[in-house]
Design a protein around this motif. Structure first.
Motif, short mmCIF file in Angstrom:
data_model
loop_
_atom_site.label_atom_id
_atom_site.label_comp_id
_atom_site.label_asym_id
_atom_site.label_seq_id
_atom_site.Cartn_x
_atom_site.Cartn_y
_atom_site.Cartn_z
N PRO A 5 25.86 36.39 -60.37
CA PRO A 5 26.25 36.24 -58.82
C PRO A 5 27.54 35.66 -58.64
CG PRO A 5 23.84 35.67 -58.84
CD PRO A 5 24.47 35.95 -60.34
N LYS A 6 28.00 34.69 -59.45
CA LYS A 6 29.23 33.81 -59.27
C LYS A 6 30.37 34.86 -59.47
CE LYS A 6 29.42 31.56 -63.53
NZ LYS A 6 29.20 30.19 -64.02
N TYR A 7 30.10 35.95 -60.19
CA TYR A 7 31.20 37.12 -60.69
C TYR A 7 31.29 38.35 -59.70
CZ TYR A 7 30.88 33.98 -64.86
OH TYR A 7 30.69 32.79 -65.49
N THR A 8 30.23 38.32 -58.76
CA THR A 8 29.98 39.43 -57.89
C THR A 8 30.26 39.35 -56.42
OG1 THR A 8 28.05 40.02 -59.42
CG2 THR A 8 28.02 41.37 -57.36
N GLN A 9 31.02 40.41 -55.87
CA GLN A 9 31.47 40.51 -54.74
C GLN A 9 30.35 41.01 -53.78
OE1 GLN A 9 35.43 41.78 -55.13
NE2 GLN A 9 36.03 39.97 -54.31
N PHE A 34 33.14 37.33 -51.76
CA PHE A 34 32.29 36.35 -52.62
C PHE A 34 31.45 35.66 -51.76
CE2 PHE A 34 35.62 36.95 -55.98
CZ PHE A 34 34.78 37.50 -57.10
N ASP A 36 28.42 32.55 -50.95
CA ASP A 36 27.44 31.49 -51.62
C ASP A 36 26.31 31.89 -51.77
OD1 ASP A 36 29.62 29.67 -51.02
OD2 ASP A 36 29.02 29.10 -49.16
N SER A 37 25.84 31.41 -53.02
CA SER A 37 24.37 31.68 -53.64
C SER A 37 24.25 30.87 -54.46
CB SER A 37 24.43 33.14 -54.22
OG SER A 37 25.06 33.21 -55.39
N SER A 38 23.03 30.93 -55.20
CA SER A 38 22.59 29.99 -56.26
C SER A 38 23.38 30.60 -57.49
CB SER A 38 21.06 29.84 -56.50
OG SER A 38 20.61 31.11 -57.09
N PRO A 39 23.53 29.93 -58.60
CA PRO A 39 23.85 30.46 -59.65
C PRO A 39 23.16 31.69 -60.42
CG PRO A 39 23.98 28.11 -59.94
CD PRO A 39 23.07 28.41 -58.69
N GLU A 40 21.82 31.64 -60.05
CA GLU A 40 21.07 32.75 -60.61
C GLU A 40 20.85 34.06 -59.76
OE1 GLU A 40 19.60 29.40 -60.16
OE2 GLU A 40 20.39 28.77 -62.21
N PHE A 42 21.38 36.23 -55.71
CA PHE A 42 21.59 36.23 -54.40
C PHE A 42 20.09 36.07 -53.42
CE2 PHE A 42 25.30 38.65 -56.17
CZ PHE A 42 26.27 37.69 -55.67
#
Length: 176
Positions: A5-9, A34, A36-40, A42
Motif C-alpha cells: 500500500p505505501k508504494y501504490t497510488q 497516495f 493514507d492506509s495501514s502498512p498492510e 487499503f
C-alpha cells in the motif's frame, strides 16, 4: 513478502465509467494519489465507487524474477489486473464472480503472477469494485515462496480440521 500500500497510488472512480485506455493515458496520470492506509492494507470500507490502483515495479537485479501479487481478501466481486507491456495491455479478470476453475492462479485469494526481466520496470494497474467492504491486503511475493506458503497453510488447516473432527467424533461416541 512485502506489503504494497505505501508504494501504490489510488484513483477513486465514483462514476464507474473509466476504462483502462483512459486510466493509462499520460493526461490521466496526475489523477492518481497516495492515500493514507495501514502498512498492510487499503480499507475503503463500503463504497459504490470503483478503485484503481497503480504500482510501478522494478527488478533491480541481473536475474529474471517470477513474482506474484496477492490480495488476501476473498470477498471482492470484481478485481481486474492490467499489465502494461511493450505496446499491449494484458488483462486478467478475477473476483468471486469468476469461477475458481477459470482463475489464473488456483488460490483462495486473488493472485496474479508476473515476470520481470533483469533491470526491467513495469507499470501495473488494478481495478476493484465490490458491494462488500473493500479491504485490500496487498502483497508481493516471490512465486516459489508463495507456493510453499500455500502448501504450509493447507497442512496447518488440515491438522486443525482433523483435530476438530476427532473431537466431534470422540464426544459423539462418548455420549453413547
Amino acid at each position: 513478502m512485502s506489503f504494497l500500500p505505501k508504494y501504490t497510488q489510488v484513483y477513486e472512480d465514483k462514476e464507474l465509467n473509466k476504462q483502462i485506455d483512459e486510466v493509462i493515458s499520460e493526461s490521466f496520470q496526475n489523477q492518481f494519489q497516495f492515500v493514507d492506509s495501514s502498512p498492510e492494507a487499503f480499507n475503503f470500507s463500503y463504497s459504490k465507487s470503483a478503485f484503481w490502483l497503480r504500482l510501478n515495479i522494478k527488478n533491480t537485479t541481473n536475474q529474471k524474477k517470477d513474482l506474484v501479487f496477492v490480495f488476501a481478501y476473498p470477498r471482492l466481486r470484481h478485481l481486474d489486473f492490467f499489465s502494461k507491456g511493450k505496446g499491449n495491455i494484458e488483462r486478467i479478470q478475477s473476483g468471486y464472480t469468476i469461477p475458481f476453475s477459470e482463475r489464473t492462479y488456483k488460490s483462495r485469494f486473488f493472485v496474479f503472477p508476473i515476470h520481470l526481466e533483469p533491470n526491467e520496470s513495469k507499470l501495473f494497474y488494478f481495478r476493484v469494485e465490490s458491494p462488500n467492504a473493500i479491504n485490500l491486503p496487498f502483497q508481493i511475493w516471490d512465486k516459489e515462496e508463495y507456493d510453499q506458503h500455500e502448501i504450509d497453510d493447507h497442512v496447518i488447516q488440515a491438522i486443525y480440521y482433523g483435530i476438530v473432527i476427532a473431537m466431534l467424533l470422540f464426544n459423539l461416541f462418548d455420549s453413547l
